[in-house]
Design an enzyme around this catalytic site. Structure first.
Site, PDB file in Angstrom:
ATOM      1  N   THR A 258      10.725 -13.614  29.940  1.00 58.05           N
ATOM      2  CA  THR A 258      10.785 -14.471  31.121  1.00 58.05           C
ATOM      3  C   THR A 258       9.421 -14.727  31.752  1.00 58.05           C
ATOM      4  OG1 THR A 258      13.050 -13.802  31.592  1.00 58.05           O
ATOM      5  CG2 THR A 258      11.779 -14.690  33.430  1.00 58.05           C
TER       6      THR A 258
ATOM      7  N   ASN B 264       7.058  -8.861  30.763  1.00 51.88           N
ATOM      8  CA  ASN B 264       7.580  -8.637  32.109  1.00 51.88           C
ATOM      9  C   ASN B 264       6.954  -7.387  32.718  1.00 51.88           C
ATOM     10  OD1 ASN B 264       9.292 -10.865  31.892  1.00 51.88           O
ATOM     11  ND2 ASN B 264      11.023  -9.648  31.166  1.00 51.88           N
TER      12      ASN B 264
ATOM     13  N   LYS C  55      15.011 -15.159  40.298  1.00 57.27           N
ATOM     14  CA  LYS C  55      14.123 -14.049  39.948  1.00 57.27           C
ATOM     15  C   LYS C  55      12.779 -14.241  40.631  1.00 57.27           C
ATOM     16  CE  LYS C  55      15.985 -13.351  35.250  1.00 57.27           C
ATOM     17  NZ  LYS C  55      15.638 -13.312  33.814  1.00 57.27           N
ATOM     18  N   ASP C  56      12.184 -13.143  41.091  1.00 58.01           N
ATOM     19  CA  ASP C  56      10.880 -13.262  41.739  1.00 58.01           C
ATOM     20  C   ASP C  56       9.840 -13.856  40.794  1.00 58.01           C
ATOM     21  OD1 ASP C  56      10.357 -10.987  40.099  1.00 58.01           O
ATOM     22  OD2 ASP C  56      10.768  -9.624  41.758  1.00 58.01           O
ATOM     23  N   ARG C  57       9.795 -13.386  39.540  1.00 60.07           N
ATOM     24  CA  ARG C  57       8.797 -13.897  38.609  1.00 60.07           C
ATOM     25  C   ARG C  57       9.025 -15.366  38.276  1.00 60.07           C
ATOM     26  NH1 ARG C  57      12.085 -10.097  36.130  1.00 60.07           N
ATOM     27  NH2 ARG C  57      13.169 -10.653  34.195  1.00 60.07           N
TER      28      ARG C  57
END
Length: 548
Positions: free
Chosen positions: A86, A107, A169-171
């Site tokens: 991701t 990640n 998602k934060d990322r």
């Protein structure tokens, strides 16, 4: 926050593409030479190209089909780096760079200075606004080593262009927003969307109004049931697994319930709702300065569903159909809010997906899982036996294994000897296809194979491991007996959708030319007439741009 490493690789349900002709060059555009008022860059987390093709006939008219029929669709597009996860994929979208430039190699990886595992967007100097923040939560883009298209757009317009990104998602949000934009991410403890103190000290009024409405609570007590008739799922791998309930043990919305919302379509619906609120609240696409704005949207639900059930499952099939209907509603909103011919969109994915190992095995495919902890323990024991008790391994986050340089020097060992011993042992393990060493990356020339090219693009000399292990096709790191994953250089993990739509700027058609996700940033930079990000290595997709 840190993501568990799921492991399984398997055979995709191949649905062969029809023979597609390259679209003819577009006729000169007679519209004024103006940029879109709003550019939407959307990533569907964990969406393989083959799923888009396989379920195409069941889509409605306003979502994916609108993009496929009315936009430019590259049928051979890829996330062209070796570690297809991701964070790496999201970083590629708007930097136009590979990991060897942008520095987001996984990640999670190991910080060489501390020897400890770090998360791609963690930053202990910043916290979520009004929300609990764990030490490894994603709060800033500090570890991203290059700029993004949004950063360049802000620079070129004297910071008049607005850049906003939102994700489950934060990322997904942070790596699209870059350093100069603003990221909002879903909080699994509260179900809110929040930014971090990297971007601001408090939320604007429109965010506070949105949060006060508690839209996340509307799903409590509801169930995820199939959207289509039972016959529509006849070709899928599993039986009916629906009646997925949204509930909590406490009998009311709580942290358990909000986390559960991420496991189905609710998180994507909430993400698009918040994106609408951001467009209204920030007046995106109505910039009084007359400059374009940029909105990044990363839809996380499909990745969670595919990890848990596999892309061959009915749950994955149904989720994609629901997502299609959500997109239709969002596109209709943009037509009304910004103007039907005033906005454009790019849709892609951060990575593809392998089928579950069990599904592949039923297809008589050699597939399986490599237990990373057992592999590392066995390697450490082997090296200690080989080198008189020495402990040359410092840490590992598969597929990266990091050496302890001080321990190697203290034992009087040569790094080349340790590399050779480790590689030989690893290559003899079930499911291991190849091992790349630091020496191989830094000193050896490229072999000319696709895998070699992708692995070299994915290796950063300061962040990546001293050993990088490549599983065999349809194998992956992980344990357990169910679920699916991604992360390899094989085509089922690299092949992703790449669609662009905006009839004043983009010539529609099916394009068979090879394309990469890193081509998005330089193409948009050319269209917006701004400087491409510094690390961008992709090409401008000139074949789809109307003559300006």
């Amino acid at each position: 926050m840190k993501t568990p490493i799921f492991l399984s690789l398997s055979l995709p349900l191949f649905l062969f593409l029809p023979s597609l002709a390259v679209a003819a060059p577009a006729k000169p555009n007679t519209a004024p030479n103006t940029a879109p008022k709003l550019v939407v860059v959307m990533a569907v987390d964990g969406l393989p190209q083959e799923q888009l093709v396989r379920y195409r006939d069941q889509f409605g008219s306003g979502g994916f089909r609108r993009l496929l029929d009315g936009g430019a669709w590259f049928t051979d597009a890829h996330q062209a780096h070796g570690t297809t996860v991701t964070a790496v994929g999201h970083a590629a979208i708007l930097t136009g760079a590979y990991p060897n430039q942008h520095g987001i190699v996984a990640n999670n990886w190991v910080d060489r200075a501390t020897g400890k595992q770090v998360y791609c967007t963690e930053d202990h100097n910043h916290q979520y606004i009004g929300e609990h923040t764990e030490p490894d939560d994603g709060t800033s883009p500090a570890r991203l080593r290059v700029d993004t298209l949004g950063d360049q757009l802000r620079y070129a317009t004297g910071n008049r262009a607005k850049v906003v990104a939102v994700s489950g998602k934060d990322r997904g949000a942070i790596l699209l927003a870059g350093r100069g934009g603003t990221a909002y991410m879903y909080m699994e403890r509260s179900g809110n969307f929040a930014s971090s103190t990297w971007y601001m000290q408090q939320h604007p009024q429109w965010v506070q109004r949105y949060l006060a409405g508690k839209p996340q609570d509307r799903y409590y007590g509801q169930k995820w049931r199939p959207l289509l008739a039972d016959s529509a799922y006849a070709g899928d791998a599993d039986g009916p697994l629906f009646d997925f309930p949204y509930y909590s043990e406490s009998g009311k919305p709580d942290a358990g319930y909000y986390k559960r919302l991420k496991e189905g379509p609710a998180v994507d619906e909430l993400t698009l709702d918040f994106a609408r609120a951001a467009i209204d609240g920030e007046a995106l696409g109505a910039n009084p300065a007359g400059v374009p704005d940029l909105l990044g949207v990363s839809l996380s639900g499909h990745d969670y569903v595919n990890h848990r059930h596999g892309p061959e499952s009915r749950m994955s099939h149904d989720h994609l159909q629901r997502l299609d209907r959500m997109l239709a509603g969002f596109f209709a909103y943009l037509d009304k809010r910004v103007g039907a011919d005033e906005w454009m969109i790019v849709l892609t994915a951060d990575h593809g997906f392998a089928n579950s190992a069990e599904f592949s095995q039923r297809q008589r495919i050699d597939a399986g899982r490599i237990d990373g902890k057992k592999l590392l323990a066995g390697l450490e024991q082997h090296l200690a036996t080989t080198f008189n008790g020495a402990k040359p391994i410092a840490n590992a986050v598969p597929p990266n294994i990091y050496f302890d340089g001080a321990a190697i020097d203290k034992a009087g060992l040569k790094r080349a000897d340790v590399e050779a011993a480790a590689s030989k042992w690893l290559l003899a393990r079930d499911g291991v296809a190849d091992v790349y060493t630091r020496t191989r990356f830094e000193e050896s020339g490229a072999s000319g194979t696709r895998q070699d090219l992708l692995m070299r693009r994915g290796w950063h000399r300061h962040e990546s491991g001293d050993l990088v292990v490549v599983p065999r096709a349809y194998w992956a790191f992980g344990s357990g007996t169910s679920g699916a994953t991604h992360g390899t250089p094989y085509r089922y993990d690299t092949s992703v959708p790449l669609l662009m739509m905006g009839k004043r700027w983009i010539a529609p058609g099916n394009y068979t030319q090879y394309a990469e996700v890193v081509d998005i940033a330089p193409t948009l930079a050319a269209l917006l007439q701004v400087r491409a990000p510094a690390g961008a290595e992709g090409r401008v997709l000139t074949e789809i741009l109307r003559r300006r």
